[in-house]
Design a protein around this motif. Structure first.
Motif, PDB file in Angstrom:
ATOM      1  N   UNK B 118      25.617  41.849  35.446  1.00 21.45           N
ATOM      2  CA  UNK B 118      26.365  41.326  34.305  1.00 21.45           C
ATOM      3  C   UNK B 118      27.858  41.489  34.552  1.00 21.45           C
ATOM      4  N   UNK B 119      28.186  42.651  35.077  1.00 23.66           N
ATOM      5  CA  UNK B 119      29.594  42.931  35.373  1.00 23.66           C
ATOM      6  C   UNK B 119      30.151  41.902  36.355  1.00 23.66           C
ATOM      7  N   UNK B 120      29.351  41.604  37.368  1.00 27.60           N
ATOM      8  CA  UNK B 120      29.782  40.607  38.350  1.00 27.60           C
ATOM      9  C   UNK B 120      29.956  39.240  37.697  1.00 27.60           C
ATOM     10  N   UNK B 121      29.046  38.931  36.789  1.00 21.15           N
ATOM     11  CA  UNK B 121      29.096  37.627  36.118  1.00 21.15           C
ATOM     12  C   UNK B 121      30.360  37.466  35.283  1.00 21.15           C
ATOM     13  N   UNK B 122      30.752  38.562  34.632  1.00 17.08           N
ATOM     14  CA  UNK B 122      31.831  38.444  33.652  1.00 17.08           C
ATOM     15  C   UNK B 122      33.083  39.227  34.024  1.00 17.08           C
ATOM     16  N   UNK B 123      33.263  39.438  35.315  1.00 14.01           N
ATOM     17  CA  UNK B 123      34.452  40.163  35.769  1.00 14.01           C
ATOM     18  C   UNK B 123      35.707  39.311  35.602  1.00 14.01           C
ATOM     19  N   UNK B 125      37.617  38.426  37.888  1.00 16.92           N
ATOM     20  CA  UNK B 125      37.620  37.445  38.969  1.00 16.92           C
ATOM     21  C   UNK B 125      36.704  36.261  38.664  1.00 16.92           C
ATOM     22  N   UNK B 126      35.519  36.560  38.148  1.00 17.17           N
ATOM     23  CA  UNK B 126      34.561  35.489  37.847  1.00 17.17           C
ATOM     24  C   UNK B 126      35.099  34.542  36.790  1.00 17.17           C
ATOM     25  N   UNK B 128      37.793  33.345  36.171  1.00 21.69           N
ATOM     26  CA  UNK B 128      39.139  32.939  36.577  1.00 21.69           C
ATOM     27  C   UNK B 128      39.507  31.630  35.899  1.00 21.69           C
ATOM     28  N   UNK B 129      39.939  31.760  34.685  1.00 22.94           N
ATOM     29  CA  UNK B 129      40.315  30.554  33.969  1.00 22.94           C
ATOM     30  C   UNK B 129      41.739  30.693  33.484  1.00 22.94           C
ATOM     31  N   UNK B 137      35.758  34.064  25.945  1.00 26.21           N
ATOM     32  CA  UNK B 137      34.547  33.646  26.641  1.00 26.21           C
ATOM     33  C   UNK B 137      33.662  34.851  26.912  1.00 26.21           C
TER      34      UNK B 137
END
Lengths: 153, 153
Positions: B118-123, B125-126, B128-129, B137
């Motif tokens: 989950x952390x990777x999904x919503x880091x 970096x992920x 990046x908008x 978000x």
DNA sequence: TGTAATTTGACCATCTTTGACTAATGGTTT
DNA sequence: AAACCATTAGTCAAAGATGGTCAAATTACA
């Protein structure tokens, strides 16, 4: 399981059992399920895809066949890396992500709950952002998930 | 029970009975109640909401369906719900998300790997908008993760 | 009587099923 | 061999079967 396609899918999977592959006859299967032969192709095209871990070979003519094999991902990281570098580009649709998640489960790299958490994280609803950059964000995020998978093990 | 919507609501609830989910066919239900199919959506949207303890999934096409699941009321879910409704507002920073994830692990609701995915999904970096919609978000996405925790298992 | 809730219907999106036409392969007949 | 035929499988587009969205029209209600 209200539609034929799903029944056919289940039948093929059951027939394959624990084996690495299974041979089917398109026409026989179609007859068995009382459907158009091309529906077998439909099932094969939508369900027994590379993303889901299958490859197909076939031959026409007398003694023709369709052989469905399971992809063995022996080198996990090389496989994941392939996904990151090739299969996923700059954009990743929700649908395609689900396919990949399914395959990761099939390969034993994730379990259902883990997959569902990622799915929840990067669903259409979650990524409800004002612009149309959804797929771009998802692509980047999902790559990070795969990267994490490589080191988590 | 003056209006149809309420009848439909009752019917669905009755059909669900003690089960934790029910599958319905939008068109059949509409026909049964002699109403427009879209009225089923109206009922679903206004009555079978997350706030009222339901989550929905659906599929179109032949063999399509709408599945309504009940969020079981338990201490765990009450706790998760508290997180959704109170602790997390419209925005959620990365740092705060990590804190919550750690707590979920401590409480035995997740393990390390799940948390990391989950952390990777919503880091940062992920997600990046452009600009500051990141936290918005992330808030929405993370709420969906918690929701999933409520019905998974 | 004005606002909120409900009801309807037109149009859209997605998934499945079917069938006509095409392509390949192996066996048979010249 | 070459031609022909029977037997398979492949492709693709149209039709069918669901569910989704949105806004206008109507009704209920405070």
């Amino acid at each position: 399981m209200a539609n034929i396609s799903e029944s056919i899918e289940q039948f093929i999977i059951a027939t394959m059992g624990d084996n690495d592959f299974v041979d089917i006859s398109r026409n026989s299967l179609a007859e068995y399920f009382s459907c158009a032969p091309s529906q077998i192709n439909y099932v094969l095209d939508t369900r027994f895809t590379v993303d889901r871990g299958f490859v197909k070979e076939s031959r026409r003519g007398g003694g023709g066949f369709i052989k469905i094999s399971r992809i063995k991902s022996s080198d996990t990281n090389a496989y994941l890396n392939g996904l990151v570098l090739e299969s996923i580009g700059d954009e990743l649709s929700y649908k395609r992500m689900i396919q990949i998640l399914d395959k990761l489960i099939a390969d034993g790299l994730m379990n259902k709950k883990e997959s569902e958490l990622v799915e929840a994280s990067l669903s259409e609803d979650s990524l409800s952002m004002p612009f149309t950059i959804k797929d771009k964000v998802r692509a980047k995020a999902f790559k990070n998930v795969l990267l994490k998978l490589m080191i988590t093990k």
